[in-house]
Design an enzyme around this catalytic site. Structure first.
Site, mmCIF file in Angstrom:
data_model
loop_
_atom_site.group_PDB
_atom_site.id
_atom_site.type_symbol
_atom_site.label_atom_id
_atom_site.label_comp_id
_atom_site.label_asym_id
_atom_site.label_seq_id
_atom_site.Cartn_x
_atom_site.Cartn_y
_atom_site.Cartn_z
ATOM 1 N N GLU A 9 0.817 -1.226 0.000
ATOM 2 C CA GLU A 9 0.000 0.000 0.000
ATOM 3 C C GLU A 9 0.848 1.272 0.000
ATOM 4 O OE1 GLU A 9 -3.014 -0.058 -0.665
ATOM 5 O OE2 GLU A 9 -3.603 -2.108 -0.219
ATOM 6 N N GLY A 10 1.939 1.242 -0.750
ATOM 7 C CA GLY A 10 2.787 2.424 -0.867
ATOM 8 C C GLY A 10 4.047 2.296 -0.040
#
Length: 592
Positions: free
Chosen positions: A436-437
């Site tokens: 997620e990043g």
């Protein structure tokens, strides 16, 4: 073997964050403390009986691609169905949508238990929750009726299909294309996706991809991205939908959940359904991703917690050496937990995981308050949650890599073997700074966006919260010295912010070049705040002669450790952030 502390989890929920306050809101009014206890007990039973027994087995026997289909551990079919039948997948949704209107705080706490027991197994149902939630919020009535019931029941798996070979963090370069058809408002989808968690497996009857694609002739960049529902099998006739599993990625950890490489529309036969409005897909997906980012932090914290308890158990049982003051070799050896350096490593783990858990549950409660509050309060809670999200994702993700490493070190050579589960936890922890990043992306998000939002309003709200906690702690004589420490580092952080912000509009490359270090500094500060809050409660309990003296004394000592060993790191980070030397910018690629 214990993989988490129920006592500590309850401390955070009911003493620290007082989640029973949520019951006063009409949306949550059907619940009570007993309800929450029942939910958490049910989560523990599933974790203990169904998930933890498969922890090592799922790691040793990872999914395999056979004849174009990924085969996973056979126990996953039962686990996924159990989650569906017991209502976990849609537990936080409204009664009208078949949910239980369960507070997200309790849901996240339950997820923490599942993840600590078996991270790989926990991923399957919670991915479905995220995918179903996107359809529920943004999809048409027809899409909801067509897809969500079987997702809620666990019959169908949900996924998030974003990443492509040339479009990872830079989604503006996304190439998967959607072509309108002349009937039913469907689209032909063509492209490929990589690193898709649970993107194919045989534990569910269908895989429902929430997929980002660009409608042909849509605007370039992120403004032209739309969101589609793309099933592996068509719902009408259960025939293949031209979504082919091209490959499976074999990972260093988190092996029990498959990660797929998908080819979409290779034979021009893939049908997809537009979710919401065209060209708004990225904004829809980011709503889910923001929620998922706190979830990633919780995943990391859970794995770090399991590793801590495994190393704590070993340290209590393993005899080795004697006190340095004892020279007589005929004396019996002592458990290694008696050695100061082993205590240091255990304190480090405890400070990271319990500080992280406090922050993550605080964020979960903020999300509940955003859901039920109105007006200015709703806005303030939302701003505070947005600001804390990159910290709540990144601090546990990065620090639990270090804390699981410390757990391995506590065991020494034994920790490096497969005879103990800690080497598995060490491998599994590493995915979370990427999920997620990456940490670098979240550093730029925090400094480049969140800190600047509404002229720094979110930051002011956070500083107000920290100052209020300091004021409360100052009323306790034994905590005064630590409140002064936190005050001083808060002032140092403010100095950094005041120095950096004027650069934002002048030289963005220089402004953001050390954004990751700024994120690290903010994480240390915020976890220090959470530890002061915990120590304040513990000190008050000890004054009242509470029977659990060891538990509360442990909280205070761990706060002391964090302030003496971790909080002080703000000093060196702030020195770097205040420096005018542009080392990373001035370095040329040829010089490497």
């Amino acid at each position: 073997m214990a993989f988490y502390s129920k006592r500590d989890l309850y401390f955070h929920l009911f003493e620290n964050h007082k989640i029973e306050d949520l019951i006063s809101y009409p949306y949550f009014s059907d619940h009570q403390r007993e309800t929450f206890d029942l939910v958490l007990d049910a989560a523990e039973k599933i974790a203990q009986n169904s998930m933890y027994p498969l922890l090592t087995e799922m790691d040793r026997n990872e999914p395999q691609l056979e004849n174009g289909k990924i085969k996973v551990h056979p126990g996953m079919r039962k686990i996924i169905r159990q989650f569906g039948e017991d209502g976990w997948i849609n537990a936080t949704f409204s009664y009208e949508e078949g949910g239980q209107q369960l507070p997200n705080t309790v849901y996240q706490a339950s997820g923490f238990i599942f993840q600590a027991a078996n991270y790989s197994a926990s991923v399957y149902p919670f991915l479905t929750t995220g995918a179903a939630n996107l359809i529920r919020i943004f999809g048409s009535k027809e899409l909801k009726e067509k897809f969500t019931p079987n997702m809620y029941s666990g019959k169908w798996q949900g996924t998030m299909a974003l990443t492509e070979p040339d479009a990872g963090s830079s989604l503006s370069d996304l190439q998967t294309t959607a072509y309108p058809t002349s009937h039913d408002g469907t689209f032909k989808i063509k492209g490929q996706k990589i690193y898709i968690s649970c993107g194919d497996h045989d534990a569910c009857e269908n895989i429902i991809h929430l997929m980002l694609a660009r409608i042909v002739d849509a605007p370039a960049g992120t403004k032209g991205i739309s969101l589609f529902v793309v099933p592996k099998y068509r719902v009408a006739d259960n025939q293949p939908n031209d979504v082919l599993t091209q490959g499976i990625y074999h990972k260093m950890g988190y092996k029990g959940a498959p990660i797929a490489h998908l080819m979409i529309g290779s034979d021009d036969g893939c049908e997809g359904y537009l979710v919401g409005e065209a060209n708004k897909g990225l904004s829809y997906m980011f709503q889910m991703m923001n929620e998922a980012r706190v979830g990633v932090g919780m995943n990391a914290c859970a794995i770090g917690t399991a590793a801590y308890h495994a190393s704590l158990s070993y340290a209590n049982e393993r005899p080795q050496g004697r006190k340095l003051s004892q020279k007589d070799p005929s004396l019996p050896q002592i458990p290694i937990i008696e050695h100061a350096d082993v205590k240091r490593m255990l304190l480090f783990q405890k400070s990271v995981i319990e500080g992280s858990l406090s922050l993550l549950l605080y964020c979960a409660k903020l999300s509940d308050l955003v859901h039920v509050e109105k007006g200015d309060q709703k806005e303030d809670f939302g701003l505070l949650l947005d600001l804390l999200t990159p910290i709540a994702k990144s601090y546990p993700s990065e620090m639990c890599c270090l804390s699981t490493s410390a757990a391995v070190q506590v065991l020494g050579g034994a920790g490096y073997t497969t005879d103990f589960p800690i080497e598995q936890y060490y491998r599994e922890a590493r995915i979370h700074p990427i999920h997620e990043g990456t940490t670098g992306i979240h550093g730029m998000d925090l400094l480049g966006r969140k800190v600047l939002t509404q002229n720094g309003k979110a930051l002011k709200l956070l500083l107000r919260e920290i100052i209020e906690s300091i004021a409360a702690a100052k009323a306790i004589p034994s905590l005064v010295s630590k409140t002064i420490m936190l005050e001083n580092y808060l002032k140092r952080t403010q100095e950094v912010i005041d120095t950096l912000l004027p650069k934002a509009g002048k030289d963005m490359e220089a402004f953001l070049s050390d954004a990751t270090l700024f994120l690290e500094m903010m994480g240390i500060l915020v976890i220090g705040w959470q530890w002061l809050k915990q120590a304040t409660i513990a000190a008050q309990k000890l004054q009242s002669e509470d029977l659990e003296k060891d538990f509360y004394q442990g909280k205070i000592m761990c706060m002391n450790y964090y302030f003496e060993y971790e909080l002080v790191k703000i000093g060196s980070l702030s020195t770097r952030l205040l420096s005018e030397e542009k080392v990373t910018i001035n370095m040329k690629k040829e010089w490497f």
